[in-house]
Design a protein around this motif. Structure first.
Motif, PDB file in Angstrom:
ATOM      1  N   LEU A  90       0.833  -1.198   0.000  1.00  0.00           N
ATOM      2  CA  LEU A  90       0.000   0.000   0.000  1.00  0.00           C
ATOM      3  C   LEU A  90       0.871   1.253   0.000  1.00  0.00           C
ATOM      4  CD1 LEU A  90      -2.634  -0.980   2.723  1.00  0.00           C
ATOM      5  CD2 LEU A  90      -3.001  -0.932   0.262  1.00  0.00           C
ATOM      6  N   LYS A  91       0.389   2.284  -0.698  1.00  0.00           N
ATOM      7  CA  LYS A  91       1.064   3.580  -0.683  1.00  0.00           C
ATOM      8  C   LYS A  91       0.442   4.464   0.391  1.00  0.00           C
ATOM      9  CE  LYS A  91       2.186   7.655  -3.444  1.00  0.00           C
ATOM     10  NZ  LYS A  91       2.172   8.285  -4.779  1.00  0.00           N
ATOM     11  N   SER A  92       1.296   5.056   1.235  1.00  0.00           N
ATOM     12  CA  SER A  92       0.777   5.940   2.277  1.00  0.00           C
ATOM     13  C   SER A  92       1.913   6.726   2.911  1.00  0.00           C
ATOM     14  CB  SER A  92       0.053   5.142   3.363  1.00  0.00           C
ATOM     15  OG  SER A  92      -0.390   5.999   4.403  1.00  0.00           O
ATOM     16  N   ASP A  93       1.583   7.902   3.381  1.00  0.00           N
ATOM     17  CA  ASP A  93       2.449   8.683   4.264  1.00  0.00           C
ATOM     18  C   ASP A  93       2.402   8.022   5.641  1.00  0.00           C
ATOM     19  OD1 ASP A  93       3.227  10.763   6.236  1.00  0.00           O
ATOM     20  OD2 ASP A  93       3.208  12.109   4.506  1.00  0.00           O
ATOM     21  N   MET A  94       3.558   7.888   6.286  1.00  0.00           N
ATOM     22  CA  MET A  94       3.594   7.202   7.582  1.00  0.00           C
ATOM     23  C   MET A  94       2.904   7.983   8.690  1.00  0.00           C
ATOM     24  SD  MET A  94       7.560   7.534   8.863  1.00  0.00           S
ATOM     25  CE  MET A  94       8.537   7.974   7.442  1.00  0.00           C
ATOM     26  N   ARG A  95       2.628   9.265   8.450  1.00  0.00           N
ATOM     27  CA  ARG A  95       1.965  10.075   9.470  1.00  0.00           C
ATOM     28  C   ARG A  95       0.452   9.882   9.483  1.00  0.00           C
ATOM     29  NH1 ARG A  95       4.835  15.482   7.366  1.00  0.00           N
ATOM     30  NH2 ARG A  95       4.385  14.313   5.456  1.00  0.00           N
ATOM     31  N   LYS A  96      -0.089   9.248   8.446  1.00  0.00           N
ATOM     32  CA  LYS A  96      -1.533   9.028   8.374  1.00  0.00           C
ATOM     33  C   LYS A  96      -1.792   7.756   7.594  1.00  0.00           C
ATOM     34  CE  LYS A  96      -5.927  11.338   7.482  1.00  0.00           C
ATOM     35  NZ  LYS A  96      -6.615  12.555   6.955  1.00  0.00           N
ATOM     36  N   LEU A  97      -1.879   6.650   8.301  1.00  0.00           N
ATOM     37  CA  LEU A  97      -2.035   5.351   7.654  1.00  0.00           C
ATOM     38  C   LEU A  97      -3.483   5.103   7.254  1.00  0.00           C
ATOM     39  CD1 LEU A  97       0.338   3.313  10.005  1.00  0.00           C
ATOM     40  CD2 LEU A  97       0.824   4.181   7.702  1.00  0.00           C
ATOM     41  N   PRO A  98      -3.694   4.413   6.139  1.00  0.00           N
ATOM     42  CA  PRO A  98      -5.043   4.265   5.572  1.00  0.00           C
ATOM     43  C   PRO A  98      -5.824   3.076   6.114  1.00  0.00           C
ATOM     44  CG  PRO A  98      -3.462   3.347   4.054  1.00  0.00           C
ATOM     45  CD  PRO A  98      -2.666   3.865   5.225  1.00  0.00           C
ATOM     46  N   PHE A  99      -5.546   2.650   7.334  1.00  0.00           N
ATOM     47  CA  PHE A  99      -6.258   1.516   7.912  1.00  0.00           C
ATOM     48  C   PHE A  99      -6.190   1.607   9.429  1.00  0.00           C
ATOM     49  CE2 PHE A  99      -2.105   0.114   6.153  1.00  0.00           C
ATOM     50  CZ  PHE A  99      -1.388   0.142   7.337  1.00  0.00           C
ATOM     51  N   ASP A 100      -6.954   0.757  10.091  1.00  0.00           N
ATOM     52  CA  ASP A 100      -6.998   0.737  11.549  1.00  0.00           C
ATOM     53  C   ASP A 100      -6.223  -0.428  12.160  1.00  0.00           C
ATOM     54  OD1 ASP A 100      -8.649   3.003  11.666  1.00  0.00           O
ATOM     55  OD2 ASP A 100     -10.449   1.783  11.374  1.00  0.00           O
ATOM     56  N   GLY A 101      -5.840  -1.402  11.333  1.00  0.00           N
ATOM     57  CA  GLY A 101      -5.220  -2.604  11.901  1.00  0.00           C
ATOM     58  C   GLY A 101      -6.304  -3.581  12.324  1.00  0.00           C
ATOM     59  N   PRO A 102      -6.226  -4.281  13.437  1.00  0.00           N
ATOM     60  CA  PRO A 102      -5.074  -4.217  14.347  1.00  0.00           C
ATOM     61  C   PRO A 102      -3.960  -5.172  13.928  1.00  0.00           C
ATOM     62  CG  PRO A 102      -6.773  -5.597  15.312  1.00  0.00           C
ATOM     63  CD  PRO A 102      -7.313  -5.113  13.997  1.00  0.00           C
TER      64      PRO A 102
END
Length: 246
Positions: A90-102
């Motif tokens: 997945l592409k994402s900035d580490m300061r705002k991840l596009p999922f909740d996990g866990p």
């Protein structure tokens, strides 16, 4: 103007860091597995996964792996090295991840931390790690050891690879270690030099531990390298932090 990390992780990065090998990643993952103590099938996030060397090794070790990075080029390489789609990329900035996990664990490796200007941004990354970890979930952050880095900094180096001359200049400025990279054709062929900057904020152990606490994370152990040696603030090359979310 684009940030340095939006410019530096492109095609030339693959050339500059081509010496990073898969076998080395497998050895590091083998050590990490002992530190994490997770059963097979655990969900692991490789935060700033790059070309996916560690992600693939974690999958081979029996984990369900998600690799996240901001670089289209590095994610392309990761997907090409994973033709069966064994890892979720997945592409994402580490300061705002596009999922909740866990997730059962989050790993952040190869000094993929300290990229930003403000401490608040780095704490935000740690808060995102906290948010996507399940209670009791583990983390590993593999960071440089500031004192060791400052004492052994190589001011400049030069090499030729694939017909390209790679010049690297390193310095300590305003609390950051900076690397300036220039790439040119080795044999005087036409073409403008390509310039890149890499910049990592130097956080000593005490400040890093404060930021972890701000984010709700608990530091459990620090290793000085991947050979199980204990951390020494002066002589250890790395500051590999292992901890958990309460």
């Amino acid at each position: 103007m684009a940030e340095w990390y939006e410019q530096s992780f492109g095609e030339d990065y693959l050339l500059v860091y081509k010496h990073r090998d898969v076998q080395g990643a497998k050895r590091e993952v083998h050590q990490m597995i002992g530190w994490l103590g997770l059963p097979e099938g655990s969900k692991v996030l490789d935060l700033c996964c790059g070309m996916g060397r560690h992600s693939m090794a974690l999958h081979e070790a029996g984990f369900e792996v998600t690799g996240v990075d901001l670089s289209d080029v590095l994610l392309r390489e990761a997907r090409e090295n994973d033709p069966k789609g064994l890892v979720r990329w997945l592409k994402s900035d580490m300061r705002k991840l596009p999922f909740d996990g866990p997730f059962d664990a989050v790993v952040n490796l190869f000094t993929s931390f300290g990229y930003f200007e403000r401490d608040e941004e780095h704490v935000q990354v740690l808060r995102e790690i906290y948010r996507v970890l399940k209670p009791g979930g583990k983390f590993i952050i593999d960071f440089l050891n500031p004192a060791y880095t400052i004492a052994r900094l190589v001011p400049s180096s030069e090499r030729i690879d694939e017909g390209q001359r790679i010049r690297e200049k390193r310095s300590i400025e305003d609390g950051y270690v900076k690397k300036r990279i220039e790439i040119t054709a080795a044999e005087g062929e036409p073409g403008e030099p390509r310039h890149y900057l890499e910049r990592i904020k130097l956080y000593p152990r005490e400040r890093f531990e404060q930021m972890l606490a701000e984010a709700g994370l608990t530091l459990e152990a620090i290793h000085g390298n991947y050979n199980e040696e204990s951390y020494d603030p002066e002589s250890s090359p790395r500051m590999i932090m292992v901890g958990f979310r309460k």
